[in-house]
Design an enzyme around this catalytic site. Structure first.
Site, PDB file in Angstrom:
ATOM      1  N   SER A  11       0.853  -1.197   0.000  1.00  0.00           N
ATOM      2  CA  SER A  11       0.000   0.000   0.000  1.00  0.00           C
ATOM      3  C   SER A  11       0.883   1.239   0.000  1.00  0.00           C
ATOM      4  O   SER A  11       1.888   1.305   0.710  1.00  0.00           O
ATOM      5  CB  SER A  11      -0.874   0.008   1.262  1.00  0.00           C
ATOM      6  N   HIS A  36      -1.261  -1.618  -4.249  1.00  0.00           N
ATOM      7  CA  HIS A  36      -2.524  -1.289  -3.578  1.00  0.00           C
ATOM      8  C   HIS A  36      -2.640   0.230  -3.411  1.00  0.00           C
ATOM      9  O   HIS A  36      -1.798   0.860  -2.771  1.00  0.00           O
ATOM     10  CB  HIS A  36      -2.551  -1.982  -2.215  1.00  0.00           C
ATOM     11  N   ASP A  38      -4.904   3.331  -2.137  1.00  0.00           N
ATOM     12  CA  ASP A  38      -5.993   3.684  -1.214  1.00  0.00           C
ATOM     13  C   ASP A  38      -6.564   5.046  -1.573  1.00  0.00           C
ATOM     14  O   ASP A  38      -5.903   6.073  -1.411  1.00  0.00           O
ATOM     15  CB  ASP A  38      -5.457   3.710   0.217  1.00  0.00           C
ATOM     16  N   MET A  40      -9.340   7.874  -0.812  1.00  0.00           N
ATOM     17  CA  MET A  40     -10.140   8.298   0.353  1.00  0.00           C
ATOM     18  C   MET A  40     -10.768   9.654   0.100  1.00  0.00           C
ATOM     19  O   MET A  40     -10.114  10.549  -0.438  1.00  0.00           O
ATOM     20  CB  MET A  40      -9.237   8.417   1.574  1.00  0.00           C
ATOM     21  N   HIS A  69      -8.517   0.529  -3.970  1.00  0.00           N
ATOM     22  CA  HIS A  69      -9.415   0.366  -2.821  1.00  0.00           C
ATOM     23  C   HIS A  69     -10.133   1.693  -2.597  1.00  0.00           C
ATOM     24  O   HIS A  69      -9.525   2.667  -2.146  1.00  0.00           O
ATOM     25  CB  HIS A  69      -8.552  -0.033  -1.611  1.00  0.00           C
ATOM     26  N   MET A  71     -12.357   4.041  -0.728  1.00  0.00           N
ATOM     27  CA  MET A  71     -12.984   4.372   0.554  1.00  0.00           C
ATOM     28  C   MET A  71     -13.757   5.669   0.353  1.00  0.00           C
ATOM     29  O   MET A  71     -13.316   6.758   0.742  1.00  0.00           O
ATOM     30  CB  MET A  71     -11.904   4.488   1.640  1.00  0.00           C
ATOM     31  N   MET A 142     -11.002  -5.864   6.030  1.00  0.00           N
ATOM     32  CA  MET A 142     -10.266  -4.802   6.735  1.00  0.00           C
ATOM     33  C   MET A 142      -9.875  -5.311   8.109  1.00  0.00           C
ATOM     34  O   MET A 142     -10.734  -5.729   8.887  1.00  0.00           O
ATOM     35  CB  MET A 142     -11.126  -3.543   6.892  1.00  0.00           C
ATOM     36  N   GLY A 147      -8.607   4.321   7.099  1.00  0.00           N
ATOM     37  CA  GLY A 147      -8.343   5.760   7.198  1.00  0.00           C
ATOM     38  C   GLY A 147      -6.866   6.079   7.253  1.00  0.00           C
ATOM     39  O   GLY A 147      -6.440   7.084   6.703  1.00  0.00           O
ATOM     40  N   GLY A 149      -2.604   4.467   7.500  1.00  0.00           N
ATOM     41  CA  GLY A 149      -1.622   3.403   7.506  1.00  0.00           C
ATOM     42  C   GLY A 149      -1.005   3.275   8.887  1.00  0.00           C
ATOM     43  O   GLY A 149      -1.207   4.138   9.748  1.00  0.00           O
ATOM     44  N   GLY A 150      -0.294   2.187   9.101  1.00  0.00           N
ATOM     45  CA  GLY A 150       0.475   2.031  10.328  1.00  0.00           C
ATOM     46  C   GLY A 150      -0.334   1.720  11.568  1.00  0.00           C
ATOM     47  O   GLY A 150       0.158   1.886  12.691  1.00  0.00           O
ATOM     48  N   ASP A 180      -6.192  -6.350   4.765  1.00  0.00           N
ATOM     49  CA  ASP A 180      -5.668  -4.984   4.660  1.00  0.00           C
ATOM     50  C   ASP A 180      -5.673  -4.294   6.017  1.00  0.00           C
ATOM     51  O   ASP A 180      -6.733  -4.047   6.588  1.00  0.00           O
ATOM     52  CB  ASP A 180      -6.551  -4.207   3.669  1.00  0.00           C
ATOM     53  N   GLY A 181      -4.460  -3.997   6.490  1.00  0.00           N
ATOM     54  CA  GLY A 181      -4.315  -3.229   7.723  1.00  0.00           C
ATOM     55  C   GLY A 181      -3.482  -3.934   8.762  1.00  0.00           C
ATOM     56  O   GLY A 181      -3.860  -4.996   9.261  1.00  0.00           O
ATOM     57  N   GLY A 182      -2.307  -3.384   9.043  1.00  0.00           N
ATOM     58  CA  GLY A 182      -1.488  -3.898  10.135  1.00  0.00           C
ATOM     59  C   GLY A 182      -0.822  -5.236   9.863  1.00  0.00           C
ATOM     60  O   GLY A 182      -0.368  -5.904  10.795  1.00  0.00           O
ATOM     61  N   GLY A 202       1.433  -1.888   4.030  1.00  0.00           N
ATOM     62  CA  GLY A 202       1.911  -0.534   3.808  1.00  0.00           C
ATOM     63  C   GLY A 202       3.183  -0.296   4.584  1.00  0.00           C
ATOM     64  O   GLY A 202       4.297  -0.485   4.070  1.00  0.00           O
TER      65      GLY A 202
HETATM   66  C1  DX5 Z   1      -6.239   1.715   5.565  1.00  0.00           C
HETATM   67  C2  DX5 Z   1      -5.782   1.320   4.175  1.00  0.00           C
HETATM   68  C3  DX5 Z   1      -4.698   0.298   4.174  1.00  0.00           C
HETATM   69  C4  DX5 Z   1      -3.487   0.680   4.960  1.00  0.00           C
HETATM   70  C5  DX5 Z   1      -2.424  -0.372   4.938  1.00  0.00           C
HETATM   71  O1  DX5 Z   1      -7.237   2.642   5.475  1.00  0.00           O
HETATM   72  O2  DX5 Z   1      -6.858   0.789   3.438  1.00  0.00           O
HETATM   73  O3  DX5 Z   1      -4.387  -0.083   2.847  1.00  0.00           O
HETATM   74  O4  DX5 Z   1      -2.964   1.896   4.565  1.00  0.00           O
HETATM   75  O5  DX5 Z   1      -1.285   0.106   5.583  1.00  0.00           O
HETATM   76  P1  DX5 Z   1      -0.615  -0.636   6.836  1.00  0.00           P
HETATM   77  O6  DX5 Z   1      -0.099  -1.934   6.317  1.00  0.00           O
HETATM   78  O7  DX5 Z   1       0.472   0.322   7.236  1.00  0.00           O
HETATM   79  O8  DX5 Z   1      -1.681  -0.832   7.882  1.00  0.00           O
HETATM   80 ZN    ZN Z   2      -6.441  -0.347   1.517  1.00  0.00          ZN
END
Ligand code: DX5
Ligand code: ZN
Length: 220
Positions: A11, A36, A38, A40, A69, A71, A142, A147, A149-150, A180-182, A202
């Site tokens: 990401s 990927h 994102d 938003m 993706h 959002m 998810m 919203g 990363g990290g 997706d996420g963490g 990400g």
């Molecule tokens: C969150 C995003 C993810 C996120 C992934 O809203 O959809 O794609 O940025 O990043 P990490 O791996 O840092 O959680």
């Molecule tokens: Zn994403």
């Protein structure tokens, strides 16, 4: 799905947007499977990122599939724009306003000749996709509230991945299950064991000293 079928989709969200083209080139050379992206709108999630013109620009710097993706509260208004920009996979949220007519929404993605994904937030039951399995290629689980990363991986995502993997197996449905996420080097094994086929990462990849090594480990 078993080992050896895992895709890694870095990401871009935590990258420096001034150098996104260079980052995408680096990730492509580092062995990423998908990129990927994102998108938003600062309404569906409390953050704003980039839109279809960025996808169009990134399309020129990599041959890899662009995994977009969305959002957005109203993704239906932008499916054509993202399809035209060079997206390969377009994923929409069940919780978006357009998710009221989810079957229509995913069908509109397929009609553009793109792979269609449905994303579900951490508190959303996986049965939200039960009657669109026929119409989609991918479910995005998810594992953080979207919203930023990290953020920290929410472990309840594991039983949701298992649930969807079992349901897809029962239906004989070929389905990508994207998480997706963490996702990181400490938890990727349990995520893969639960049945994930696409790992978004990400922070763990983009901010690593050696992204190629992290990608290779995640893919296993
Ligand atoms: C969150 C995003 C993810 C996120 C992934 O809203 O959809 O794609 O940025 O990043 P990490 O791996 O840092 O959680
Ligand atoms: Zn994403």
């Amino acid at each position: 799905m078993g080992k050896g079928m895992i895709k890694v989709a870095p990401s871009l969200l935590t990258a420096d947007f001034a150098y996104l083209g260079d980052t995408v080139k680096t990730l492509t050379e580092a062995g990423a499977d998908w990129i990927h992206c994102d998108v938003m709108d600062n309404v569906f999630v409390p953050n704003m990122s980039f839109g279809q013109s960025m996808i169009q620009s990134l399309r020129r710097v990599t041959h890899l599939p662009l995994d977009v993706h969305l959002m957005l509260v109203h993704p239906d208004k932008y499916i054509g724009a993202f399809a035209d920009s060079g997206a390969d996979v377009i994923t929409v949220h069940t919780e978006s306003h357009s998710g009221i007519h989810l079957q229509r929404l995913v069908t509109s993605i397929k009609q553009c000749g793109k792979q269609a994904g449905v994303a579900i937030n951490p508190a959303t039951h996986p049965d939200a996709v039960e009657f669109v399995y026929e119409d989609i290629d991918l479910v995005l689980v998810m594992s953080v509230n979207p919203g930023y990363g990290g953020q920290k991986f929410l472990p309840q995502a594991l039983r949701k991945i298992e649930y969807i993997a079992n349901r897809a197996a029962q239906l004989g449905k070929a389905l990508e299950i994207e998480v997706d996420g963490g996702v990181n080097l400490a938890n990727y094994k349990s995520i893969r064991d639960a049945g994930a086929t696409v790992l978004v990462a990400g922070h763990a990849v983009v901010d690593a000293d050696d992204p190629a090594a992290v990608i290779a480990t995640l893919r296993g």
